[in-house]
Structure formats: C-alpha cells, structure tokens
Design a protein around this motif. Structure first.
Motif, PDB file in Angstrom:
ATOM      1  N   SER A 149       0.821  -1.206   0.000  1.00 26.31           N
ATOM      2  CA  SER A 149       0.000   0.000   0.000  1.00 26.31           C
ATOM      3  C   SER A 149       0.859   1.262   0.000  1.00 26.31           C
ATOM      4  CB  SER A 149      -0.913   0.005   1.231  1.00 26.31           C
ATOM      5  OG  SER A 149      -1.505   1.260   1.434  1.00 26.31           O
ATOM      6  N   GLY A 180       0.842   3.649  -3.107  1.00 19.04           N
ATOM      7  CA  GLY A 180       0.356   4.997  -2.811  1.00 19.04           C
ATOM      8  C   GLY A 180       1.392   6.051  -3.126  1.00 19.04           C
ATOM      9  N   VAL A 201      -5.902   7.826   2.914  1.00 22.83           N
ATOM     10  CA  VAL A 201      -7.011   7.793   1.963  1.00 22.83           C
ATOM     11  C   VAL A 201      -7.338   9.213   1.482  1.00 22.83           C
ATOM     12  CG1 VAL A 201      -9.475   7.308   1.713  1.00 22.83           C
ATOM     13  CG2 VAL A 201      -7.997   5.657   2.864  1.00 22.83           C
ATOM     14  N   MET A 246      -4.454  10.683  -0.901  1.00 24.39           N
ATOM     15  CA  MET A 246      -4.466  10.086  -2.233  1.00 24.39           C
ATOM     16  C   MET A 246      -5.613  10.648  -3.077  1.00 24.39           C
ATOM     17  SD  MET A 246      -4.655   6.077  -3.321  1.00 24.39           S
ATOM     18  CE  MET A 246      -3.008   5.713  -2.704  1.00 24.39           C
ATOM     19  N   THR A 247      -6.777  10.797  -2.464  1.00 23.05           N
ATOM     20  CA  THR A 247      -7.926  11.339  -3.184  1.00 23.05           C
ATOM     21  C   THR A 247      -7.673  12.775  -3.616  1.00 23.05           C
ATOM     22  OG1 THR A 247      -9.414   9.917  -1.890  1.00 23.05           O
ATOM     23  CG2 THR A 247     -10.401  11.797  -3.040  1.00 23.05           C
ATOM     24  N   GLU A 295       1.069  12.740   2.566  1.00 27.07           N
ATOM     25  CA  GLU A 295       1.151  11.333   2.172  1.00 27.07           C
ATOM     26  C   GLU A 295       2.397  10.644   2.693  1.00 27.07           C
ATOM     27  OE1 GLU A 295       0.939   7.639   0.048  1.00 27.07           O
ATOM     28  OE2 GLU A 295      -0.613   9.111   0.450  1.00 27.07           O
ATOM     29  N   LEU A 318      -5.931   6.422  -9.147  1.00 26.86           N
ATOM     30  CA  LEU A 318      -6.562   6.716  -7.864  1.00 26.86           C
ATOM     31  C   LEU A 318      -7.485   5.577  -7.440  1.00 26.86           C
ATOM     32  CD1 LEU A 318      -7.359   8.597  -5.529  1.00 26.86           C
ATOM     33  CD2 LEU A 318      -9.034   9.657  -7.064  1.00 26.86           C
ATOM     34  N   LEU A 373      -6.823   3.386  -3.984  1.00 26.05           N
ATOM     35  CA  LEU A 373      -7.781   3.370  -2.883  1.00 26.05           C
ATOM     36  C   LEU A 373      -8.227   1.951  -2.550  1.00 26.05           C
ATOM     37  CD1 LEU A 373     -10.020   6.469  -3.722  1.00 26.05           C
ATOM     38  CD2 LEU A 373      -8.295   6.255  -1.927  1.00 26.05           C
ATOM     39  N   ARG A 381      -5.282   0.368  -0.555  1.00 18.92           N
ATOM     40  CA  ARG A 381      -5.125   1.004   0.757  1.00 18.92           C
ATOM     41  C   ARG A 381      -6.246   0.626   1.720  1.00 18.92           C
ATOM     42  NH1 ARG A 381      -2.129   6.510   0.482  1.00 18.92           N
ATOM     43  NH2 ARG A 381      -0.430   5.006   0.438  1.00 18.92           N
ATOM     44  N   SER A 382      -7.419   0.316   1.205  1.00 19.78           N
ATOM     45  CA  SER A 382      -8.558  -0.021   2.067  1.00 19.78           C
ATOM     46  C   SER A 382      -8.360  -1.343   2.803  1.00 19.78           C
ATOM     47  CB  SER A 382      -9.839  -0.079   1.221  1.00 19.78           C
ATOM     48  OG  SER A 382      -9.796  -1.182   0.327  1.00 19.78           O
TER      49      SER A 382
END
Length: 440
Positions: free
Chosen positions: A17, A21, A89, A92-93, A133, A199, A203, A206-207
């Motif tokens: 991740s 990321g 999160v 990254m968004t 980040e 993206l 995500l 990372r979740s």
C-alpha cells in the motif's frame, strides 16, 4: 492479540500500500515536474521570453514544495490523533483530483492570465497532498515492521522514482502516439487525466490495510498531553533542525538530476525524447538503488550510508554537466544513471527509516513529515535557483551549480554527524526518550 501470520500479512499489505500509494502520489507530483521542464513554459507562459518562461514554469513547480510542509502539519496532526490510514485515503484522493483538473485546465491562449493562476492553485493542492502522504505511508510500513525497518520503509521512497518511470513513460508514450506538435497542443493532458484510474486502484489497495500496531498501542496508553506540532517544536527542536539539514542535499540533488537536467539537456541539443528516455532508465534503476542502500543501512547503519552518499554526490556534481554537454545520448544516460540510481539513493533511501526513528509515536507523523517536507523545499527551489544562475551567469553556470550542490552535501555531512545512529533503536524506545538520537 494478533498472530504472527496475520502480522506478516499486514506488513506485506502495508508495504504494498505504501509503495503503490507513493508511486501514485509521485506520478502525479513529478508528472508536473516533467511537464514544467518541457511543456508548461510553452502552454501557460507563452507571453514571456523563453528563458524567463522556463524560470516561471519552475516557479510554479516550486509552489508545490512550499505547500508540502503545510500538508505535513495538517495531515500529521490528524494522523497522530486519528490514525495513519484515514489520512492516507484523504491525501491520495486529493492528489488524484488535483492532477485530473490540471489535465482539464485551459492554457494561456484560451483564458490568459487565469491559466497560470489556476496552475499554481492546483499545484498547491498537490503539494499539500504529497506533504501529508509521505509521513503516513512510511509509518504504515515502519510501524508494522518488527525487523529490517530500513528495507520495508524504503518502499515508500522507492515509490518516487517509480512514479517518475510511470509519468515519463506516459509522457513519452503520448508523444510517440500523437506526435510532438499535438503533444504540446493537447496531448500532454492525457497522462494527467489518467490519474483517476490510478486513484481507483490505489484506494482499493489502501482499504485492505489495518492501522499500525504502534499507533494502536499509543492510543491505549497515557492520554495525549499536547498538540503534536507543538510537542515536536517543544521536545525535539534540535532533532527537527538536524533532520532538515540531513535531507536537504538529497532533495537538491534529486531535482537537479530529474528536473533541471531535463530542461538543460534540451537546451544543449538533446531531443526531448532522448532526455525522457534517459530519465526513465535512470529512474527504473533508482528503485533498485533505494531499496538496496536502505537494506544496507539496516546492516551497516544509517549514518555510514548517508555520509558516503553525500561526499560522493558533492564530487559527482562537477562531472554531471560535462557529461550532459558531451552531446552523447549514452553519456547523458550514464550521467543520470550514476547520479540518480547509485549516488542519490545512498542519501535518500535510508531517510524513510531515519525520520521514523527520530520521533516518538504520539508525534511521529508530524515530526517525520515536518523534517522531510521542509528539507524537500530544496527540491522545489533548486531548479528555480539554478535556472536563475544560468540566466545571470551564462557559461559559468554549471560550475556554480555544482559548487552549490557540494555546499548542500557538506551541510548533510555536518548534520548527520550530529545525530546518533538510530538503526538499532526500537520505535517503542523512541517513545521514552525521543532526544536520545542527538549526539552529545
């Protein structure tokens, strides 16, 4: 209590991740750097003299680095209070959306002065995002690791050259498909618009990662005594200053090799495609260099690796530009590979673990982010400074630039010698005595 097998699964997920990321964040962030060197001066600053337009383009590039410490403070604060995962999160968004909007931004020919204004605003958002980040991504790996912290944490730093590879490959591929005229007219937007695809992938990965054990343990411990930012400035002022000095030369060298040399190489006669190809090759090799030297720092210590890299880079700076000036694509590639893939990783790779080890868990996100991102200002301002040196000094510019690089490397040596070795230190031990990392 977590089982060893579960811990290993979470470590692998955390490292994957953090790497992915970081790759996505730096794809977006450094895509801008590459575009600033070869495109934006012709799209957003067409009303200026070409040399002045290049300086202005690098100026907008620098604004992203100015915003990075702000992102470190904001996301570091909430990351220390609420957890590392939630902030990652969000960052990254934020980055993906800002990069997508850059791809939609009209140029100077369409909206005049509003074009560079919009570019600067979106660059600031990028800077805030990447500033938040890095610290969280490094901590996700380092705080999940029970050994070889330098190795596992380095995958976050390896995401930076990986992002360069993907971004330059995207730009090069676009040029090859649409042609250089179409690329300057509209094709450069395609790699920015692809940010939304990356993206979504990031995500998803990372979740699946849990919060770090160190943060959960700190949450179960004593109640928080102060705001993380205040605690860093009050309890670790000297450590923070030394960490900035240690990282500064790595960032100056990084942006010199990956950003300024792109523009300089085109100026002295290399084609854009030749320079981008050389950068892609050296960036791919840098991934191995960062991971390799970081793993070596687990065995030999952070100090010896960083010190050797700083001394070598100080000397190498005087050979960099003659190799670029040779006119040979092979020597240009050699110059970038030697600088970016061998010497720079010695200074840069171990920083991920080093910054983690300098601060206690309850303010580690804030402290590591502040030290790293303030040092990162060197990467933002070096191309701008060197472009101005080139404009004002002409033929003597490269010697002055090399001497400036050497000066920053000397600062790193001094600051690194003032810090104790941290590679054998437990992150839990850092909670009880964060000041122990400063040499007496």
């Amino acid at each position: 209590m977590s089982q060893p097998g579960q811990n290993n699964v979470q470590l692998r997920r955390a490292v994957a991740s953090s790497y992915l990321g970081s790759l996505i964040e730096y794809y977006d962030f450094l895509l801008y750097a590459t575009a600033a060197a070869v495109v934006f001066n012709k799209v957003f600053f067409t009303n200026l003299d070409p040399v002045v337009a290049t300086v202005a383009s690098f100026g907008t590039f620098a604004t992203g680095y100015l915003a990075r410490p702000i992102g470190g403070v904001i996301f570091g604060h909430f990351g220390d209070l609420l957890g590392r995962k939630r902030m990652l999160v969000l960052t990254m968004t934020l980055m993906g959306v800002a990069s997508f909007l850059i791809g939609l931004l009209p140029g100077y020919a369409q909206i005049g002065g509003w074009a560079p204004v919009g570019l600067v605003l979106l660059r600031v958002i990028q800077g805030i995002s990447v500033g938040g980040e890095w610290g969280g991504a490094v901590l996700m790996s380092a705080e999940h690791a029970t050994s070889r912290r330098g190795l596992w944490a380095s995958f976050t730093n390896a995401g930076a050259p990986s992002g360069v590879v993907v971004s330059t490959a995207a730009l090069s591929g676009t040029v090859a498909i649409v042609g250089e005229d179409a690329f300057l007219a509209w094709g450069w937007r395609i790699p920015f618009l692809l940010s939304l695809v990356l993206l979504a992938l990031g995500l998803f990965v990372r979740s699946r990662v849990e919060e770090t054990p160190a943060f959960r343990a700190a949450q179960r411990g004593a109640p928080r005594r102060s705001i993380p930012f205040v605690a860093v400035l009050r309890d670790h002022p000297r450590t923070l200053l030394l960490s900035i000095g240690v990282g500064l030369s790595a960032f100056v060298a990084q942006s010199t090799i990956t950003t300024f040399v792109l523009s300089y190489g085109v100026q002295v006669g290399h084609s854009r495609q030749t320079v981008l190809n050389a950068l892609t090759i050296s960036s791919a090799c840098a991934i191995v260099g960062i991971i390799g030297w970081s793993a070596a720092s687990d065995r030999f210590g952070r100090r010896p690796i960083v010190l050797a890299g700083a001394v070598a880079m100080a000397v190498y700076g005087f050979a960099l530009f003659p190799l670029v000036d040779s006119g040979s694509a092979a020597l240009l590639t050699l110059a970038l590979v030697l600088g970016q893939s061998v010497l720079h990783p010695m200074m840069y790779g171990p920083l991920a673990a080093l910054y983690t080890e300098l601060f206690s868990t309850e303010n580690r996100y804030t402290g590591a982010s502040l030290g790293y991102q303030i040092a990162g200002l060197g990467a933002g301002f070096a191309p701008l400074l060197f472009a101005e040196i080139q404009r004002s000094t002409g033929g003597a510019a490269t010697t002055a630039i090399a001497a400036t690089m050497a000066g920053f490397c000397a600062l790193t040596v001094i600051c690194m010698l003032a810090l104790k070795e941290t590679s054998r230190q437990s992150l839990v031990a850092a909670d009880s005595d964060g000041k122990s990392t400063v040499a007496s």
